[in-house]
Design a protein around this motif. Structure first.
Motif, PDB file in Angstrom:
ATOM      1  N   ILE A  31      15.876  -0.184  -3.449  1.00  0.00           N
ATOM      2  CA  ILE A  31      15.434   1.073  -2.843  1.00  0.00           C
ATOM      3  C   ILE A  31      14.156   1.491  -3.556  1.00  0.00           C
ATOM      4  O   ILE A  31      14.111   1.520  -4.793  1.00  0.00           O
ATOM      5  N   GLU A  40      14.448   0.799   2.058  1.00  0.00           N
ATOM      6  CA  GLU A  40      15.220  -0.311   1.507  1.00  0.00           C
ATOM      7  C   GLU A  40      14.494  -1.607   1.837  1.00  0.00           C
ATOM      8  O   GLU A  40      14.074  -1.822   2.981  1.00  0.00           O
ATOM      9  N   CYS A  61      10.440  -3.652   4.810  1.00  0.00           N
ATOM     10  CA  CYS A  61      11.365  -2.569   4.475  1.00  0.00           C
ATOM     11  C   CYS A  61      11.796  -1.821   5.731  1.00  0.00           C
ATOM     12  O   CYS A  61      11.144  -1.896   6.760  1.00  0.00           O
TER      13      CYS A  61
END
Length: 76
Positions: A31, A40, A61
């Motif tokens: 994260i 993430e 991500c």
């Protein structure tokens, strides 16, 4: 010590992404905050072979929170 130059791209978002120098290799499941967007990492790819102490990576991500305006953001 290795330096990782990481290009972050966020899927499904108009966020411009970012390029960061890091001292640790990112991995799927990590994260991270890109500005005021929490994301993430879902994939990490080597862009080119390492050169000297530099590693060039691409991280895909997905956003995991809604982006807040700067004035509403807190550093938690």
């Amino acid at each position: 010590m290795a330096i990782y130059k990481v290009s972050y791209v966020i899927t499904g978002s108009d966020h411009p992404g970012a390029i960061y120098n890091q001292d640790q290799r990112p991995k799927p499941g990590d994260i991270v905050f890109l500005g005021n967007l929490k994301v993430e990492i879902i994939e990490v790819l080597d862009l080119v072979p390492p050169r000297g102490g530099f590693h060039y990576l691409h991280a895909t991500c997905r956003p995991i929170t809604v982006e807040l305006p700067e004035k509403e953001r807190t550093n938690s």
